[in-house]
Scaffold this motif. Structure first.
Motif, short mmCIF file in Angstrom:
data_model
loop_
_atom_site.label_atom_id
_atom_site.label_comp_id
_atom_site.label_asym_id
_atom_site.label_seq_id
_atom_site.Cartn_x
_atom_site.Cartn_y
_atom_site.Cartn_z
N GLY A 65 -36.16 1.11 7.00
CA GLY A 65 -37.34 0.32 7.33
C GLY A 65 -36.94 -1.02 7.91
O GLY A 65 -35.76 -1.32 8.09
N GLU A 66 -37.94 -1.84 8.22
CA GLU A 66 -37.68 -3.16 8.78
C GLU A 66 -38.80 -4.11 8.41
O GLU A 66 -39.92 -3.69 8.10
CB GLU A 66 -37.50 -3.09 10.29
N VAL A 67 -38.48 -5.40 8.42
CA VAL A 67 -39.44 -6.46 8.14
C VAL A 67 -39.64 -7.27 9.41
O VAL A 67 -38.66 -7.65 10.06
CB VAL A 67 -38.95 -7.37 7.00
N LEU A 77 -40.53 -18.72 5.92
CA LEU A 77 -40.23 -17.66 4.98
C LEU A 77 -38.83 -17.10 5.20
O LEU A 77 -38.31 -17.08 6.32
CB LEU A 77 -41.24 -16.51 5.13
N GLU A 78 -38.25 -16.62 4.11
CA GLU A 78 -36.98 -15.89 4.17
C GLU A 78 -37.17 -14.56 3.47
O GLU A 78 -37.71 -14.49 2.36
CB GLU A 78 -35.87 -16.68 3.48
N ALA A 102 -39.04 -15.65 0.08
CA ALA A 102 -38.75 -16.98 -0.44
C ALA A 102 -39.39 -18.02 0.47
O ALA A 102 -39.51 -17.82 1.68
CB ALA A 102 -37.25 -17.21 -0.53
N ASN A 103 -39.81 -19.15 -0.11
CA ASN A 103 -40.42 -20.25 0.63
C ASN A 103 -39.32 -21.21 1.06
O ASN A 103 -38.69 -21.86 0.22
CB ASN A 103 -41.46 -20.95 -0.25
N ASP A 104 -39.09 -21.33 2.37
CA ASP A 104 -38.01 -22.19 2.88
C ASP A 104 -38.48 -23.57 3.31
O ASP A 104 -37.67 -24.49 3.45
CB ASP A 104 -37.34 -21.51 4.08
N SER A 105 -39.79 -23.74 3.55
CA SER A 105 -40.26 -25.00 4.14
C SER A 105 -40.88 -25.96 3.13
O SER A 105 -41.04 -27.14 3.42
CB SER A 105 -41.30 -24.70 5.22
N GLY A 106 -41.27 -25.47 1.95
CA GLY A 106 -41.93 -26.32 0.97
C GLY A 106 -43.42 -26.42 1.17
O GLY A 106 -44.11 -27.15 0.44
N ASP A 141 -39.72 -19.36 -8.18
CA ASP A 141 -38.97 -18.14 -7.91
C ASP A 141 -39.56 -17.40 -6.71
O ASP A 141 -40.73 -17.59 -6.34
CB ASP A 141 -39.00 -17.22 -9.14
N ASP A 142 -38.73 -16.55 -6.12
CA ASP A 142 -39.18 -15.73 -5.00
C ASP A 142 -40.32 -14.82 -5.44
O ASP A 142 -40.38 -14.37 -6.59
CB ASP A 142 -38.02 -14.89 -4.46
N ALA A 143 -41.22 -14.54 -4.50
CA ALA A 143 -42.38 -13.69 -4.79
C ALA A 143 -42.18 -12.31 -4.18
O ALA A 143 -41.61 -12.18 -3.10
CB ALA A 143 -43.65 -14.33 -4.24
N VAL A 144 -42.66 -11.28 -4.92
CA VAL A 144 -42.54 -9.90 -4.46
C VAL A 144 -43.92 -9.35 -4.19
O VAL A 144 -44.85 -9.54 -4.98
CB VAL A 144 -41.81 -9.03 -5.51
#
Length: 404
Positions: A65-67, A77-78, A102-106, A141-144
């Protein structure tokens, strides 16, 4: 919107661990606890699976798959991890696509996500979209996220896409980074220019006080080259004489020999054979030189050439006279048209020769000097007989007039 496609491999984190923090992206009924309590349904925003309990959820780490992230979304986002699962024994009717972000920008983010599944031919089997989902919280924490799809039995690959998002709050933008970079670049350029200017001025000042070249007259007093007249007084210097040997048609004769002899020294000479272009070259002193050129089938020639620096000379050889002459007989009718079926006989003291004319009414003979009897005959024409004296090449026209 141009998307950044990221290929990925199977996840190394267990599905149970991922689902432990999954946001329920389906409707409330799909994500609510089986107890059916409205209060529980309102409070339950995640689907949790106890790793120790049995479950109908089967993670498929081999599913490719791919994102997909837009350029703007990629700034905020990461993609940390992603995976795929079947609801029941695979292949199943229902499946899920999962992604950890993950949130990279705040910034505080709101996301629209879409999941799709495709068969082996790349045909889309099913898709689902969840809009207005809270993005990963800044500093947490990172969100799923998990999206449920149907018609999954023939799935060969899946795809997750952040199709839209909103960012609120204070965060560092790319424009700010660009502005800082530009300001830094401008500052560096300004400092560099000032440094270059200072260095240049200091160097110029150094050049102004350096008068070494002005007082150096060594080259002006050096007359060594002016008094060196060795080349000018060298009477033994050689020059080049290039000779080209040709026939009367201007074609090179490739088997000729040329002897170059000093006209003032009898008996001295140098002989060379021409190359395949009929050319030869000698290194000779300035002055007069005698060239003798010979080639089989041609008359030899001797001529004097004055050499004064590089010199070129073309020598033309005439074919030897073998005592034979070419007699060409042209047969025509009374209107001047060629007769193409005539025969010509030439008879002399050494015998006779017969030729049939060609399509132009012509016949050719090679004959020595002498007197000959010429007989020309053709059907429907009276025979013509003439006496000819041949001492050189000759073309003779024989006119036959039809019987009246």
């Amino acid at each position: 919107m141009e998307l950044d496609r990221r290929e990925f491999t199977a996840t190394s984190v267990s599905l149970a661990a991922i689902l432990a923090g999954c946001s329920a992206l389906g409707d409330d009924e799909g994500s609510a606890d089986e107890s059916g309590s409205d209060e529980d349904a309102d409070d339950d925003t995640t689907t949790e699976v106890d790793p120790g309990e049995e479950s109908d959820v089967h993670e498929d780490e081999s599913m490719p798959g791919e994102v997909l992230l837009s350029e703007d979304a990629e700034f905020h986002l990461e993609v940390v991890q992603e995976t795929f699962s079947w609801m029941g024994d695979p292949p199943a009717e229902t499946c899920h696509a999962h992604v950890m972000l993950a949130n990279d920008s705040g910034a505080e983010l709101t996301l629209d996500l879409t999941a799709r599944v495709y068969d082996a031919d790349g045909t889309e089997l099913s898709s689902t979209t969840s809009a207005g989902v809270d993005g990963p919280a800044p500093g947490e924490d990172d969100a799923v996220y998990s999206l449920e799809l149907n018609n999954c039995e023939a799935t060969a690959e899946y795809e997750l896409e952040v199709v839209d998002f909103e960012a609120d709050g204070e965060f560092e933008t790319e424009e700010t980074d660009d502005d800082s970079a530009n300001e830094s670049t401008e500052a560096n350029e300004s400092e560099a220019n000032e440094t270059d200017a200072d260095a240049g001025n200091e160097t110029d000042a150094g050049n102004e006080t350096d008068t070494g070249n002005e007082s150096d007259t060594g080259n002006e007093t050096d007359t060594g080259n002016e008094t060196d007249t060795g080349n000018e007084t060298d009477e033994d210097a050689s020059e080049s004489l290039r000779v080209a040997v040709q026939d009367e048609d201007g074609e090179p004769i490739d088997h000729a020999t040329v002897e170059a002899e000093d006209a003032g020294l009898f008996g001295w000479g140098e002989t060379q054979t021409v190359d395949d272009r009929g050319r030869v070259e000698f290194d000779l002193e300035d002055g007069n030189h005698t060239l003798t050129t010979e080639a089989d089938g041609y008359d030899a020639t001797t001529e004097t050439v004055a050499v004064d620096g590089p010199t070129e000379q073309t020598i033309v050889l005439e074919a030897e006279d073998d005592g034979m002459n070419e007699l060409t007989v042209v047969v025509r009718d009374g209107d001047g048209e060629p007769i193409d079926h005539a025969t010509v006989v030439v008879e002399g003291t050494n015998g006779s020769e017969l030729r049939e004319v060609d399509g132009q009414g012509r016949a050719a003979f090679e004959l020595p000097d002498g007197e000959y009897t010429l007989t020309v005959a053709a059907d429907d024409y009276p025979t013509l007989e003439e006496r000819l004296e041949v001492e050189a090449d000759l073309e003779y026209t024989a006119t036959l007039r039809a019987d009246e």
